[in-house]
Design an enzyme around this catalytic site. Structure first.
Site, mmCIF file in Angstrom:
data_model
loop_
_atom_site.group_PDB
_atom_site.id
_atom_site.type_symbol
_atom_site.label_atom_id
_atom_site.label_comp_id
_atom_site.label_asym_id
_atom_site.label_seq_id
_atom_site.Cartn_x
_atom_site.Cartn_y
_atom_site.Cartn_z
ATOM 1 N N ASP A 179 49.166 -25.498 52.551
ATOM 2 C CA ASP A 179 49.817 -26.289 51.510
ATOM 3 C C ASP A 179 48.794 -27.384 51.247
ATOM 4 O O ASP A 179 48.664 -28.315 52.050
ATOM 5 C CB ASP A 179 51.140 -26.874 52.016
ATOM 6 C CG ASP A 179 51.852 -27.643 50.915
ATOM 7 O OD1 ASP A 179 51.154 -28.305 50.119
ATOM 8 O OD2 ASP A 179 53.083 -27.594 50.845
ATOM 9 N N HIS A 180 48.045 -27.253 50.176
ATOM 10 C CA HIS A 180 46.873 -28.138 50.057
ATOM 11 C C HIS A 180 47.262 -29.613 49.913
ATOM 12 O O HIS A 180 46.443 -30.487 50.131
ATOM 13 C CB HIS A 180 45.919 -27.672 48.950
ATOM 14 C CG HIS A 180 46.458 -27.843 47.583
ATOM 15 N ND1 HIS A 180 47.274 -26.914 46.986
ATOM 16 C CD2 HIS A 180 46.314 -28.829 46.683
ATOM 17 C CE1 HIS A 180 47.604 -27.336 45.787
ATOM 18 N NE2 HIS A 180 47.035 -28.489 45.579
ATOM 19 N N HIS A 242 55.208 -28.280 48.185
ATOM 20 C CA HIS A 242 54.603 -29.616 48.182
ATOM 21 C C HIS A 242 55.622 -30.761 48.195
ATOM 22 O O HIS A 242 55.480 -31.726 48.943
ATOM 23 C CB HIS A 242 53.695 -29.812 46.964
ATOM 24 C CG HIS A 242 52.768 -28.659 46.712
ATOM 25 N ND1 HIS A 242 52.019 -28.079 47.704
ATOM 26 C CD2 HIS A 242 52.466 -27.977 45.582
ATOM 27 C CE1 HIS A 242 51.288 -27.098 47.193
ATOM 28 N NE2 HIS A 242 51.548 -27.023 45.913
HETATM 29 P P1 NAD Z 1 42.057 -14.665 41.090
HETATM 30 O O1 NAD Z 1 42.871 -13.729 40.253
HETATM 31 O O2 NAD Z 1 41.065 -15.537 40.416
HETATM 32 O O3 NAD Z 1 41.270 -13.831 42.196
HETATM 33 C C1 NAD Z 1 41.826 -12.751 42.863
HETATM 34 C C2 NAD Z 1 40.792 -12.093 43.749
HETATM 35 O O4 NAD Z 1 41.404 -10.961 44.395
HETATM 36 C C3 NAD Z 1 39.565 -11.552 43.049
HETATM 37 O O5 NAD Z 1 38.439 -11.780 43.889
HETATM 38 C C4 NAD Z 1 39.835 -10.022 42.977
HETATM 39 O O6 NAD Z 1 38.652 -9.255 43.006
HETATM 40 C C5 NAD Z 1 40.573 -9.811 44.256
HETATM 41 N N1 NAD Z 1 41.407 -8.593 44.238
HETATM 42 C C6 NAD Z 1 42.460 -8.315 43.439
HETATM 43 N N2 NAD Z 1 42.965 -7.093 43.760
HETATM 44 C C7 NAD Z 1 42.225 -6.603 44.783
HETATM 45 C C8 NAD Z 1 42.250 -5.411 45.568
HETATM 46 N N3 NAD Z 1 43.180 -4.466 45.371
HETATM 47 N N4 NAD Z 1 41.339 -5.268 46.546
HETATM 48 C C9 NAD Z 1 40.405 -6.238 46.770
HETATM 49 N N5 NAD Z 1 40.337 -7.377 46.072
HETATM 50 C C10 NAD Z 1 41.225 -7.558 45.082
HETATM 51 O O7 NAD Z 1 43.094 -15.519 41.948
HETATM 52 P P2 NAD Z 1 42.915 -17.010 42.522
HETATM 53 O O8 NAD Z 1 43.236 -17.986 41.440
HETATM 54 O O9 NAD Z 1 41.618 -17.125 43.198
HETATM 55 O O10 NAD Z 1 44.123 -17.130 43.560
HETATM 56 C C11 NAD Z 1 44.162 -16.433 44.797
HETATM 57 C C12 NAD Z 1 45.375 -16.864 45.581
HETATM 58 O O11 NAD Z 1 45.349 -18.274 45.764
HETATM 59 C C13 NAD Z 1 46.696 -16.575 44.916
HETATM 60 O O12 NAD Z 1 47.640 -16.317 45.937
HETATM 61 C C14 NAD Z 1 47.067 -17.894 44.251
HETATM 62 O O13 NAD Z 1 48.461 -18.034 44.073
HETATM 63 C C15 NAD Z 1 46.536 -18.863 45.271
HETATM 64 N N6 NAD Z 1 46.214 -20.191 44.763
HETATM 65 C C16 NAD Z 1 45.204 -20.358 43.861
HETATM 66 C C17 NAD Z 1 44.871 -21.628 43.428
HETATM 67 C C18 NAD Z 1 43.724 -21.853 42.490
HETATM 68 O O14 NAD Z 1 43.363 -23.014 42.310
HETATM 69 N N7 NAD Z 1 43.140 -20.842 41.896
HETATM 70 C C19 NAD Z 1 45.585 -22.739 43.907
HETATM 71 C C20 NAD Z 1 46.621 -22.537 44.826
HETATM 72 C C21 NAD Z 1 46.910 -21.255 45.240
#
Ligand code: NAD
Length: 496
Positions: A179-180, A242
């Site tokens: 939980d950042h 949060h």
């Molecule tokens: P994103 O869509 O940008 O990236 C997803 C990644 O998963 C990519 O590298 C993709 O290649 C990989 N992927 C998808 N399907 C795959 C498969 N079948 N096999 C292997 N790799 C696969 O998503 P994101 O924004 O980086 O978010 C990732 C997680 O972090 C999510 O759970 C999101 O809710 C959480 N999150 C993200 C943020 C943020 O700032 N981006 C903030 C809080 C939480």
């Protein structure tokens, strides 16, 4: 596990081509590296897309700030990054991944320590955990830790199912649920302000506190995340994690020791003391909102229903305000008001502790009333504390005027505080789970918010959109406090 006091680990990032990895994880690892906090480590980036290790290293290089660093450092840093193209649903490639992991473990003397960071959509968490165990990746001689991003489930039922799946491969104390907010400097400071100051703790209860307000507002809209947000909404996206975490830190009893277990168990007690809501009470305690079009910084912005991947008739809330009651001795009768939303007037996360009025007002201010004392904790974008007092107005009359005592974190340190992800990642590598969410907290938070989502999902909100972009939310959110004789302290007037 440790050598020379510095932790050592192989970090596997699942979802290494994604947004989170690029924006937060690589820069955080790099900062730890430049500060000398990581010595022996290697990273395997895992994602579906085919990519050479060289191209992956270039992507890592592009994601870090290199302006002040010597290229030698950067080159050494990125040389520790390896790429493994891998579909996480395909069993066959876990064996190859394990081989690469074993090889790097030997080459970098990583003592068999592994961190599995799942920076991917949550629907994959369970499958990955199961494969990691089945295909031997968790069979290590050092430590193994799983780091997972929110959301942890969609409701209590799905969270239980997910927890069951990951518990097949990791024990509770090996699971680090991020939980950042818990990595933010001023959120961590709540504990210190409360428990290291003789002047606050005696007042920190229902005898002296009138109410507590926690606001987390964003100016941004849903951006490109419409598909995710439609299924989530502000309640799941912000309140379940949060906002409730901040409330737990504000309301918990002093732990007997500053250990992970003691702190978590005090937080859990707060969540257990939250007054549960019956379906017919939900709309008395909680208000939902959805933004319509409006103007932000002079520019016209669309309403939520006009955003990409959003249903034109969407019933999803982009704003939540609520009144939480904590039914224990310390807090009986003190409302904790929370509000969070998108496309609001200001980007701000602030906590306002409003103290009760003094018994009698001997002094006058120009508007004839004395302001209550406020303690404001500024979480972001500014970081600091402000204490609002009343003091004598300069001049001949005995007139009181509000004064502010400010402490600004940035001013004091003269540098940016470390990113939440950097701190949390370091905690995980060192095996300190204090600032991660325990399963009991996740479960209690879901059971509280599930009552609200059940009601909201079953009744379409006819007034949506009910607040204009660029405002502080719907009128009903103000009325929620007015009913109790309070009002939201305007976040923009409380700046440090
Ligand atoms: P994103 O869509 O940008 O990236 C997803 C990644 O998963 C990519 O590298 C993709 O290649 C990989 N992927 C998808 N399907 C795959 C498969 N079948 N096999 C292997 N790799 C696969 O998503 P994101 O924004 O980086 O978010 C990732 C997680 O972090 C999510 O759970 C999101 O809710 C959480 N999150 C993200 C943020 C943020 O700032 N981006 C903030 C809080 C939480």
């Amino acid at each position: 596990m440790k050598q020379n006091g510095k932790p050592t680990a192989l970090i596997m990032i699942f979802g290494a081509t994604g947004d989170l990895a690029k924006r937060k994880l690589f820069p955080s690892i790099y900062n730890l590296y430049t500060k000398g906090k990581l010595e022996r480590f290697a990273v395997i980036g895992v994602a579906r897309r085919p990519l050479s290790t060289k191209d992956f290293q270039t992507a890592v290089k592009n994601s870090i700030q290199t302006s002040n660093d010597s290229p030698a450092d950067v080159n050494d840093f990125i040389s520790r990054f390896y790429y493994h193209s891998h579909d996480v649903t395909d069993s066959s490639s876990y064996t190859a991944l394990n081989q690469l992991a074993e090889e790097l473990d030997g080459n970098y003397s990583l003592e068999g320590n592994r961190i599995f960071y799942l920076a991917m959509a949550p629907e994959f968490f369970g499958t990955i955990a199961e494969h990691l165990k089945k295909d031997g990746l968790t069979n290590v001689r050092g430590f193994k830790r799983l780091v997972i991003e929110k959301p942890f489930g969609h409701d209590l039922e799905s969270a239980i199912a997910l927890n069951k799946q990951i518990r097949t491969a990791f024990s509770e104390n090996e699971i680090y649920r991020i939980d950042h907010y818990l990595g933010k400097e001023m959120v961590q400071n709540i504990e210190v302000i409360r428990f290291a100051n003789a002047i606050f703790e005696p007042l920190w209860n229902n005898r002296y506190i009138a109410n507590i307000q926690v606001t987390s507002s964003e100016i941004l809209g849903v951006e490109e995340r419409g598909r995710y947000y439609e299924k989530s909404g502000a309640l799941r996206d912000m309140v379940q994690n949060h906002m409730l975490q901040m409330v737990a830190l504000l309301a918990m009893e002093p732990p007997i020791r500053l250990t992970t277990d003691e702190i978590r168990s005090e937080k859990v007690k707060v969540l257990r003391a939250l007054r549960p809501l019956k379906a017919e009470e939900v709309n008395d305690y909680f208000v939902r909102g959805q933004y319509g079009s409006g103007k932000i910084n002079g520019e016209k912005v669309p309403g939520y229903r006009e955003e990409p991947m959003v249903d034109k008739e969407s019933n999803t809330e982009t704003f939540v305000a609520g009144k939480l009651m904590i039914d224990n001795f310390r807090w009986a009768g003190v409302p904790f008001y929370i509000r969070t939303g998108k496309r609001m007037k200001a980007k701000s996360t602030k906590i306002v502790i409003q103290f009760k009025d003094i018994p009698m007002n001997l002094y006058y201010q120009t508007d004839q009333t004395l302001n209550p004392n406020l303690l404001v904790i500024h979480i972001q974008p500014e970081e600091g504390i402000t204490l609002h007092l009343n003091a004598k107005k300069a001049g001949q009359n005995m007139e009181a005027t509000p004064v502010k005592l400010n402490f600004s974190n940035k001013g004091a340190d003269g540098m940016n505080t470390p990113e939440a992800y950097e701190k949390l990642l370091y905690d995980c590598i060192r095996g300190d789970a204090t600032n991660f969410t325990h399963w009991d907290e996740v479960a209690l938070s879901w059971s509280f918010t599930d009552k609200i989502s059940e009601v909201w999902e079953n009744t379409k909100e006819a007034s949506f959109p009910n607040y204009q972009a660029g405002t502080m939310g719907p009128k009903a959110a103000d009325e929620l406090l007015e009913k109790d004789g309070f009002f939201w302290w305007p976040v923009t007037d409380l700046d440090v």
